[in-house]
Design a protein around this motif. Structure first.
Motif, short mmCIF file in Angstrom:
data_model
loop_
_atom_site.label_atom_id
_atom_site.label_comp_id
_atom_site.label_asym_id
_atom_site.label_seq_id
_atom_site.Cartn_x
_atom_site.Cartn_y
_atom_site.Cartn_z
N SER A 183 0.83 -1.20 0.00
CA SER A 183 0.00 0.00 0.00
C SER A 183 0.86 1.24 0.00
N ASP A 184 0.28 2.37 -0.40
CA ASP A 184 1.02 3.63 -0.40
C ASP A 184 1.40 4.03 1.02
N GLU A 185 0.65 3.56 2.00
CA GLU A 185 0.97 3.88 3.39
C GLU A 185 2.27 3.21 3.83
N SER A 186 2.59 2.06 3.24
CA SER A 186 3.77 1.32 3.68
C SER A 186 5.01 1.60 2.83
#
Length: 222
Positions: A183-186
């Motif tokens: 994910s873009d969060e990670s």
């Protein structure tokens, strides 16, 4: 263990074996200097660095410092090593960046006898920073560049565009957080830039699990 003892302990470590270096810095000091890496992926990168035995190493995004320690161990005994990172704070998609001033002498102690370690604690995207790095290099070309700073697409692209021209032909540029399904969060936008840039150079990918959340190392051979 106080800072002085840590510095002496670091300087006493002599192995240039990738696994020895990774295990040492990961298990020492309660993990406070451990590389933020998946071991299998990072050890594969270190094998490349060891084989190249770079004379000039540059890292963008040093954080806890463990990767920098390992790169110094794999580099030539008289290598020039440059770290660029913020003093503290956040940069790029909420990723933590920088390190406190008290860690400076510890990071300096990563260098083997004969190596020079320069810690540039500034924004890598600044022209002033680029100028400072060029001054440190004094005409030398970079053999190995590791980009692990600003994780936005725009940020990692700018780091590559600004600093890859300093890398010699035949040199290596590596990126962290290229896992395609994270994910873009990670992993931020690194995976998007990696997907584009790897089409223009010989490359290798080290991703332990194609579906993993974050990490992954991408290597370009210029």
């Amino acid at each position: 263990m106080n800072a002085g003892r840590i510095e002496r302990h670091l300087r006493e470590f002599s192995s240039e074996d990738p696994k020895d270096a990774f295990d040492f810095i990961t298990k020492s000091y309660f993990g406070t200097l451990a590389p933020i890496q998946i071991p299998q992926e990072f050890l594969s990168l270190l094998e490349i660095v060891k084989k190249k035995k770079p004379n000039v190493v540059m890292e963008i995004g040093t954080a806890k410092g463990g990767a920098l320690f390992c790169f110094a161990r794999m580099a030539a005994d008289d290598a020039t090593i440059v770290s660029v990172d913020l003093m503290d704070g956040e940069l790029g998609g909420g990723f933590s960046a920088g390190y406190p001033t008290w860690k400076v002498p510890i990071y300096q102690a990563f260098a083997k006898k004969g190596q020079t370690m320069s810690l540039v604690r500034q924004d890598s995207h600044s022209e002033e920073t680029l100028g400072k790095v060029k001054g440190i290099l004094d005409g030398k070309q970079v053999d190995f560049l590791f980009i692990d700073g600003d994780h936005t697409y725009e940020g990692v692209k700018k780091d590559f565009e600004m600093y890859s021209p300093l890398v010699r032909k035949g040199g290596v540029v590596a990126f962290h957080d290229v896992a395609p399904h994270a994910s873009d969060e990670s992993c931020g936008g690194v995976k998007y830039f990696w997907k584009e840039i790897k089409n223009y150079y010989p490359f290798r990918e080290f991703i332990q699990d194609i579906n993993q959340e974050g990490c992954g190392v991408g290597v370009l051979f210029l």
